[in-house]
Design a protein around this motif. Structure first.
Motif, mmCIF file in Angstrom:
data_model
loop_
_atom_site.group_PDB
_atom_site.id
_atom_site.type_symbol
_atom_site.label_atom_id
_atom_site.label_comp_id
_atom_site.label_asym_id
_atom_site.label_seq_id
_atom_site.Cartn_x
_atom_site.Cartn_y
_atom_site.Cartn_z
ATOM 1 N N GLY A 210 0.814 -1.210 0.000
ATOM 2 C CA GLY A 210 0.000 0.000 0.000
ATOM 3 C C GLY A 210 0.846 1.257 0.000
ATOM 4 N N ASP A 211 0.221 2.378 0.311
ATOM 5 C CA ASP A 211 0.900 3.658 0.327
ATOM 6 C C ASP A 211 2.097 3.625 1.257
ATOM 7 O OD1 ASP A 211 -1.023 4.547 -1.385
ATOM 8 O OD2 ASP A 211 -2.144 5.653 0.135
ATOM 9 N N ASN A 212 3.162 4.306 0.854
ATOM 10 C CA ASN A 212 4.397 4.440 1.638
ATOM 11 C C ASN A 212 5.043 3.108 1.986
ATOM 12 O OD1 ASN A 212 4.269 7.345 1.775
ATOM 13 N ND2 ASN A 212 2.554 7.052 3.172
ATOM 14 N N SER A 213 4.786 2.077 1.189
ATOM 15 C CA SER A 213 5.360 0.752 1.427
ATOM 16 C C SER A 213 6.823 0.703 1.002
ATOM 17 C CB SER A 213 4.591 -0.314 0.647
ATOM 18 O OG SER A 213 3.300 -0.456 1.150
ATOM 19 N N LYS A 214 7.549 -0.243 1.550
ATOM 20 C CA LYS A 214 8.918 -0.545 1.159
ATOM 21 C C LYS A 214 8.926 -2.011 0.766
ATOM 22 C CE LYS A 214 10.733 2.796 4.395
ATOM 23 N NZ LYS A 214 11.507 3.025 5.626
ATOM 24 N N LEU A 215 9.274 -2.327 -0.475
ATOM 25 C CA LEU A 215 9.231 -3.698 -0.966
ATOM 26 C C LEU A 215 10.600 -4.122 -1.475
ATOM 27 C CD1 LEU A 215 6.416 -2.106 -1.810
ATOM 28 C CD2 LEU A 215 5.861 -4.322 -2.751
ATOM 29 N N ALA A 216 10.990 -5.340 -1.248
ATOM 30 C CA ALA A 216 12.223 -5.905 -1.785
ATOM 31 C C ALA A 216 11.956 -7.333 -2.201
ATOM 32 C CB ALA A 216 13.336 -5.838 -0.748
ATOM 33 N N GLY A 217 12.208 -7.660 -3.443
ATOM 34 C CA GLY A 217 11.920 -9.003 -3.931
ATOM 35 C C GLY A 217 13.143 -9.683 -4.499
ATOM 36 N N GLY A 218 13.188 -10.992 -4.391
ATOM 37 C CA GLY A 218 14.289 -11.775 -4.924
ATOM 38 C C GLY A 218 14.149 -12.013 -6.413
ATOM 39 N N TYR A 219 14.923 -12.950 -6.907
ATOM 40 C CA TYR A 219 14.906 -13.280 -8.325
ATOM 41 C C TYR A 219 13.508 -13.697 -8.762
ATOM 42 C CZ TYR A 219 19.960 -13.144 -8.231
ATOM 43 O OH TYR A 219 21.250 -12.734 -8.108
ATOM 44 N N TYR A 220 13.158 -13.318 -9.966
ATOM 45 C CA TYR A 220 11.878 -13.651 -10.586
ATOM 46 C C TYR A 220 10.676 -13.090 -9.842
ATOM 47 C CZ TYR A 220 15.137 -16.987 -12.582
ATOM 48 O OH TYR A 220 16.228 -17.553 -13.166
ATOM 49 N N SER A 221 10.886 -12.068 -9.032
ATOM 50 C CA SER A 221 9.801 -11.467 -8.264
ATOM 51 C C SER A 221 8.942 -10.560 -9.123
ATOM 52 C CB SER A 221 10.366 -10.644 -7.095
ATOM 53 O OG SER A 221 10.983 -11.476 -6.167
ATOM 54 N N LYS A 222 7.725 -10.319 -8.695
ATOM 55 C CA LYS A 222 6.829 -9.339 -9.289
ATOM 56 C C LYS A 222 6.392 -8.433 -8.156
ATOM 57 C CE LYS A 222 5.188 -12.373 -12.935
ATOM 58 N NZ LYS A 222 4.040 -12.994 -13.593
ATOM 59 N N LEU A 223 6.641 -7.137 -8.260
ATOM 60 C CA LEU A 223 6.350 -6.203 -7.183
ATOM 61 C C LEU A 223 5.411 -5.114 -7.684
ATOM 62 C CD1 LEU A 223 9.554 -7.120 -7.058
ATOM 63 C CD2 LEU A 223 9.517 -5.684 -5.045
ATOM 64 N N ALA A 224 4.487 -4.686 -6.873
ATOM 65 C CA ALA A 224 3.624 -3.552 -7.186
ATOM 66 C C ALA A 224 3.466 -2.726 -5.926
ATOM 67 C CB ALA A 224 2.265 -4.023 -7.685
ATOM 68 N N GLY A 225 3.796 -1.439 -5.982
ATOM 69 C CA GLY A 225 3.732 -0.599 -4.782
ATOM 70 C C GLY A 225 2.804 0.580 -4.963
ATOM 71 N N GLY A 226 2.223 1.013 -3.899
ATOM 72 C CA GLY A 226 1.345 2.176 -3.915
ATOM 73 C C GLY A 226 2.122 3.477 -3.966
ATOM 74 N N ASP A 227 1.414 4.559 -3.773
ATOM 75 C CA ASP A 227 2.037 5.871 -3.825
ATOM 76 C C ASP A 227 3.181 5.973 -2.837
ATOM 77 O OD1 ASP A 227 0.186 6.477 -5.713
ATOM 78 O OD2 ASP A 227 -1.066 7.695 -4.403
ATOM 79 N N ASN A 228 4.226 6.694 -3.235
ATOM 80 C CA ASN A 228 5.410 6.941 -2.412
ATOM 81 C C ASN A 228 6.138 5.670 -1.999
ATOM 82 O OD1 ASN A 228 5.002 9.830 -2.366
ATOM 83 N ND2 ASN A 228 3.304 9.409 -0.990
ATOM 84 N N SER A 229 5.958 4.588 -2.742
ATOM 85 C CA SER A 229 6.620 3.321 -2.436
ATOM 86 C C SER A 229 8.084 3.356 -2.839
ATOM 87 C CB SER A 229 5.931 2.171 -3.180
ATOM 88 O OG SER A 229 4.642 1.968 -2.694
ATOM 89 N N LYS A 230 8.857 2.497 -2.237
ATOM 90 C CA LYS A 230 10.247 2.264 -2.614
ATOM 91 C C LYS A 230 10.366 0.788 -2.921
ATOM 92 C CE LYS A 230 11.892 5.955 0.326
ATOM 93 N NZ LYS A 230 12.679 6.330 1.509
#
Length: 175
Positions: free
Chosen positions: A32-52
């Motif tokens: 969601g908003d202001n989230s911080k996401l880190a994914g490994g190999y073959y990952s799929k990431l989707a972040g909300g507003d102001n995400s990193k």
């Protein structure tokens, strides 16, 4: 809200506002908003507003407004307006209005908003809409940078939505 999630291989994670997510190989993450996401190999990431977001090799990342995305080699990145994107070699990047994109060697950049800036490495191609700026480097036979070339897409000398590369010190339409 305020969640912290960590998953192993083949995990699927979804977090609310202010979440911090980390996933292993083949993970799928959504924050969601202001989230911080880190994914490994073959990952799929989707972040909300102001995400990193930061993804490993072969990741696919999509960020909301004001997102900051960094993908490993061969990543596919898409950011909204005011996004900052950085991709490794052979990456594909697309950004909206006022976005800043930097691609490694042999990358493909698409500047889909006004006043966007794209910088690409050796063997890359770049395109954009009117009032976007494109920057390409020229290299010698030993792969040393010998000159930096920049142009504003004006619709006359540099056409809108047309891929360009550098050849013999000049912007040329990419094949």
């Amino acid at each position: 809200y305020y969640s912290k999630l960590a998953g192993g291989d083949n995990s699927k994670l979804a977090g609310g506002n202010y979440s911090e997510l980390a996933g292993g190989y083949n993970s799928k993450l959504a924050g969601g908003d202001n989230s911080k996401l880190a994914g490994g190999y073959y990952s799929k990431l989707a972040g909300g507003d102001n995400s990193k977001l930061a993804g490993g090799n072969y990741s696919e990342l999509a960020g909301g407004y004001n997102s900051k995305l960094a993908g490993g080699d061969n990543s596919k990145l898409a950011g909204g307006d005011n996004s900052k994107l950085a991709g490794g070699d052979n990456s594909k990047l697309a950004g909206g209005n006022y976005s800043e994109l930097a691609g490694g060697n042999y990358s493909e950049l698409s500047l889909n908003g006004k006043n966007a800036l794209g910088i690409a490495g050796k063997g890359s191609k770049i395109k954009g809409v009117l009032d976007a700026w494109i920057v390409l480097s020229e290299y010698d036979k030993e792969s040393n940078i010998i000159k930096i070339h920049s142009r504003k897409i004006d619709g006359k000398k540099i056409k809108e939505n047309t891929f360009y590369t550098i050849k013999n010190g000049r912007f040329v339409i990419s094949e």
